[in-house]
Design a protein around this motif. Structure first.
Motif, short mmCIF file in Angstrom:
data_model
loop_
_atom_site.label_atom_id
_atom_site.label_comp_id
_atom_site.label_asym_id
_atom_site.label_seq_id
_atom_site.Cartn_x
_atom_site.Cartn_y
_atom_site.Cartn_z
N PHE A 183 9.91 6.55 -9.12
CA PHE A 183 9.30 7.90 -8.36
C PHE A 183 7.97 7.61 -8.13
N THR A 184 7.75 8.42 -7.28
CA THR A 184 6.21 8.42 -6.74
C THR A 184 5.05 8.75 -7.88
N ILE A 229 8.52 -12.67 -1.80
CA ILE A 229 7.02 -12.64 -1.72
C ILE A 229 6.32 -14.04 -2.57
N GLY A 251 10.67 8.41 2.64
CA GLY A 251 11.19 9.05 1.50
C GLY A 251 10.85 10.65 1.26
N CYS A 252 10.15 10.77 0.14
CA CYS A 252 9.74 12.04 -0.36
C CYS A 252 9.36 13.07 0.74
N GLY A 283 1.10 3.97 2.84
CA GLY A 283 1.92 5.32 2.39
C GLY A 283 3.23 5.03 1.98
N GLY A 312 0.47 1.12 -5.13
CA GLY A 312 -0.36 0.11 -4.67
C GLY A 312 -1.97 1.03 -4.25
N ASP A 322 7.09 3.99 1.22
CA ASP A 322 8.31 4.69 1.49
C ASP A 322 8.43 6.05 1.10
N GLY A 370 -0.57 -7.02 7.27
CA GLY A 370 0.20 -8.06 7.54
C GLY A 370 1.10 -8.44 6.09
N PHE A 371 1.93 -9.33 6.22
CA PHE A 371 3.03 -9.43 5.09
C PHE A 371 2.28 -10.42 4.08
N GLY A 377 7.26 -2.27 -3.77
CA GLY A 377 8.24 -1.01 -3.33
C GLY A 377 9.89 -1.47 -3.30
N GLU A 437 -1.00 -4.47 3.33
CA GLU A 437 0.23 -3.65 3.76
C GLU A 437 0.83 -4.13 4.99
N GLY A 479 0.66 -1.41 0.18
CA GLY A 479 -0.12 0.01 -0.04
C GLY A 479 0.91 1.21 0.20
N GLY A 480 1.74 1.45 -0.92
CA GLY A 480 2.58 2.71 -1.23
C GLY A 480 1.86 3.54 -2.37
N TYR A 524 15.72 17.44 -5.05
CA TYR A 524 15.56 18.49 -4.39
C TYR A 524 16.64 19.13 -3.59
C1 LIG Z 1 14.89 9.35 0.74
C2 LIG Z 1 13.84 9.08 -0.40
C3 LIG Z 1 13.42 10.03 -1.09
C4 LIG Z 1 12.50 10.19 -2.10
N1 LIG Z 1 12.21 11.33 -2.69
C5 LIG Z 1 11.41 11.50 -3.76
C6 LIG Z 1 10.85 12.50 -4.41
O1 LIG Z 1 11.03 13.59 -3.59
N2 LIG Z 1 10.03 12.35 -5.37
C7 LIG Z 1 9.48 11.20 -5.95
O2 LIG Z 1 8.96 10.92 -6.67
N3 LIG Z 1 10.04 9.90 -5.58
C8 LIG Z 1 10.99 9.99 -4.34
N4 LIG Z 1 11.52 8.72 -3.70
C9 LIG Z 1 11.03 7.48 -4.61
C10 LIG Z 1 9.67 7.20 -4.00
O3 LIG Z 1 9.43 7.09 -2.67
C11 LIG Z 1 9.00 5.84 -4.84
O4 LIG Z 1 9.53 5.74 -5.78
C12 LIG Z 1 7.77 5.41 -4.38
O5 LIG Z 1 7.63 5.25 -3.00
C13 LIG Z 1 7.57 4.13 -5.23
O6 LIG Z 1 6.37 3.67 -4.71
P1 LIG Z 1 5.83 2.07 -4.67
O7 LIG Z 1 4.33 1.99 -4.38
O8 LIG Z 1 6.73 1.43 -5.62
O9 LIG Z 1 6.68 1.81 -3.16
P2 LIG Z 1 6.40 2.27 -1.67
O10 LIG Z 1 5.80 3.54 -1.52
O11 LIG Z 1 7.50 1.98 -0.68
O12 LIG Z 1 5.26 1.14 -1.30
C14 LIG Z 1 5.45 -0.32 -1.01
C15 LIG Z 1 4.71 -0.58 0.20
O13 LIG Z 1 4.36 -2.01 0.06
C16 LIG Z 1 4.73 -2.52 1.43
N5 LIG Z 1 5.06 -4.15 1.29
C17 LIG Z 1 6.29 -4.54 0.77
N6 LIG Z 1 6.23 -5.76 1.09
C18 LIG Z 1 4.92 -6.31 1.43
C19 LIG Z 1 4.33 -7.48 1.64
N7 LIG Z 1 5.13 -8.53 1.14
N8 LIG Z 1 3.10 -7.44 1.90
C20 LIG Z 1 2.41 -6.31 2.35
N9 LIG Z 1 2.93 -5.17 2.05
C21 LIG Z 1 4.37 -5.01 1.69
C22 LIG Z 1 5.49 -1.72 1.99
O14 LIG Z 1 5.35 -1.75 3.24
C23 LIG Z 1 5.21 -0.29 1.54
O15 LIG Z 1 4.15 0.23 2.25
C24 LIG Z 1 12.22 8.71 -2.73
C25 LIG Z 1 12.74 7.71 -1.85
C26 LIG Z 1 13.43 7.94 -1.10
C27 LIG Z 1 13.93 6.59 -0.42
#
Ligand SMILES: Cc1cc2nc3c(=O)[nH]c(=O)nc-3n(C[C@H](O)[C@H](O)[C@H](O)COP(=O)(O)OP(=O)(O)OC[C@H]3O[C@@H](n4cnc5c(N)ncnc54)[C@H](O)[C@@H]3O)c2cc1C
Length: 476
Positions: A314-315, A275, A46-47, A39, A15, A41, A113-114, A141, A33, A11-12, A347
């Motif tokens: 990237f987000t 996973i 992160g961001c 929410g 998701g 990373d 949960g995982f 993520g 999640e 749920g990031g 940034y």
């Molecule tokens: C320090 C930092 C700064 C950043 N700054 C920026 C920025 O300014 N702008 C930008 O666009 N991007 C930025 N990013 C990148 C951005 O955070 C990621 O690209 C974005 O979060 C990716 O989204 P996602 O959905 O793939 O993963 P995530 O948002 O990380 O979500 C993944 C989710 O899955 C959950 N999860 C993982 N495995 C399991 C499992 N097996 N079961 C259940 N849940 C699970 C995790 O707990 C998490 O909540 C930054 C990253 C970092 C580390």
């Protein structure tokens, strides 16, 4: 076994876009999640926290600059703990948008949960509950890569997952990794008064940026940080005092650095190893999930979005991918993802903006059939009035003015360069921006100045000027 139209695993940023979109279209959606709250990373590590810290640090920095320039004195040291409180407050305010209950209200079944695959259609949640998904989205993520440096694990280190929990400002910080994450945080800590060294074995900063853009930002960052490039971190020892003694090698020269903390920012790895992908037919490359343009994996009813894909971590890319998956997984469309117009911003202060091809990439692809238009910010009135002239804009086009890439270093470049993303995405040529009226004096005039060069080049090069001269002589 509960049955769903769609299971979203993670749920990031990616998701949550899929879960909200699919539920609003009437699909029966489960979101799994592992963290207490969704929410991901971006929100937690992160961001959001990094941008909150960057702004706090920028305020401190500019207060110091103002004091120096306008002859008043500042007393005492900035309160680092207060800055960290501000970081937490920003996270908690934005958490409201991503709250589990908010998603429940949208009709999503949120499981804490995982989750891991049992087969192509079944996902088990730690604790034993089993869900069936007609379609499944992987959005788990990424995590920080921890390099195999002798003594590093024993000595202890910070990553983006722990650095925002610091309560005291470190006096000396070693950042391993001169990419966007490392440099944004390095500069912020330096502005709070930490002595920061950044080490990387790459010859330049940032990895994926245009070379001229890199030298432009590097000259600014060097004033605030110690940058050790082409440098290998060899060994870390923990001294009795708790300090870390770090051996680095630059060329053939060995150097010792003492640090209170080490921040590891050496890249990301996808969260796909635990996973249960081995129970599915989903293929990966180096852990990254392989997808078609429809974001379908090698198993057509399993999709993937976000950092589990290789190229655009990237987000906003995860959000864009999420929308494509909603169309394909909920409506059965064959919508294709297109990354041609995805910008990104680092940034630091000044910011670094990136869109499309760098000059080197454009030359590799189109040879000499390109034009490069450059403006340095000391040539743009608003940056001159602000006394913020560090930086440049660089636009790369084909001979007809079609935008291939656009890059910038400059105060708030991430905001004022957005105009060029709109132009590129809607197939406007660079010359069109020249005709758009920009209020005087705005920062965005930098983009217009680059666009003006297109017409100047057209008017003063080739056969056109000769014809023009003849016409004017005739007209007189
Ligand atoms: C320090 C930092 C700064 C950043 N700054 C920026 C920025 O300014 N702008 C930008 O666009 N991007 C930025 N990013 C990148 C951005 O955070 C990621 O690209 C974005 O979060 C990716 O989204 P996602 O959905 O793939 O993963 P995530 O948002 O990380 O979500 C993944 C989710 O899955 C959950 N999860 C993982 N495995 C399991 C499992 N097996 N079961 C259940 N849940 C699970 C995790 O707990 C998490 O909540 C930054 C990253 C970092 C580390």
């Amino acid at each position: 076994v509960k049955r769903y139209d769609l299971i979203v695993l993670g749920g990031g940023a990616g998701g949550l876009t899929v879960a909200a979109g699919a539920a609003s279209m009437g699909a029966k959606v489960a979101l799994i999640e592992k963290q207490e709250q969704p929410g991901g990373d971006c929100l937690h590590y992160g961001c959001v926290p990094s941008k909150a810290l960057i702004t706090a640090a920028k305020n401190v920095h500019h207060a110091r600059l103002a004091a120096r320039e306008f002859g008043f004195t500042l007393d005492g040291e900035p309160d680092f703990l207060q800055a960290m409180k501000r970081v937490k407050a920003a996270v908690s305010d934005i958490q409201k948008h991503d709250d589990a209950d908010r998603f429940r209200d949208m009709g999503v079944d949120v499981f804490h949960g995982f989750g891991s695959f049992k087969d192509d259609h079944h996902v088990e949640i730690s604790g034993g509950e089993m869900l069936f998904g007609k379609r499944i989205v992987i959005s788990t993520g990424s995590s920080p890569v921890i390099p195999p440096i002798e003594g590093l694990r024993e000595a202890g280190f910070l990553t983006n997952e722990t650095v925002f929990d610091l309560q005291d400002k470190p006096d000396r910080l070693l950042v391993i990794g001169a990419g966007p994450i490392g440099l944004e945080l390095a500069q912020s800590f330096a502005r709070f008064g930490t002595q920061v060294t950044v080490a990387d074995f790459a010859p330049g900063l940032f990895g994926r940026e245009d070379e001229e853009i890199v030298s432009s930002i590097q000259s600014v960052l060097e004033k605030e940080l110690t940058l050790l490039l082409k440098t290998k971190v060899q060994k870390v020892e923990r001294l009795e005092s708790g300090e870390k003694l770090v051996t680095v090698i630059q060329g053939s020269e060995e150097q010792k650095i003492i640090a209170d903390y080490i921040l590891v920012a050496t890249g990301r790895r996808p969260n796909t190893d635990r996973i249960g992908l081995e129970h599915t037919g989903v293929h990966t490359d180096n852990g990254y999930i392989l997808v078609k343009e429809t974001l379908q994996t090698t198993v057509p009813h399993i999709f993937a979005v976000g950092d589990v894909l290789r190229d655009f971590p990237f987000t906003h890319a995860a959000g864009m991918e999420g929308k494509v998956v909603v169309a394909n997984a909920v409506f059965g469309l064959r919508k294709k993802i297109n990354y041609d117009h995805v910008p990104w911003v680092t940034y630091t202060d000044p910011e670094v903006f990136h869109l499309g091809l760098t000059e080197k990439e454009a030359r590799g692809k189109y040879g000499e059939d390109i034009q490069v238009y450059k403006v340095t910010l000391d040539d743009v009135d608003r940056f001159v009035t602000d006394r913020e002239t560090n930086g440049m804009v660089k636009v790369i086009t084909d001979k007809k003015g079609v935008i291939l890439g656009a890059h910038a270093v400059g105060k708030d470049a991430g905001d004022w360069m957005q105009e060029i993303v709109f132009a590129k995405q809607h197939a406007h040529k660079i010359g069109d921006i020249s005709h758009v009226i920009h209020p005087y004096p705005t920062h965005g005039a930098a983009v217009q100045r680059a666009a003006d060069q297109f017409w100047r080049h057209k008017l003063f090069a080739g056969v056109l000027p000769k014809l023009l001269k003849r016409y004017i002589q005739w007209f007189r």
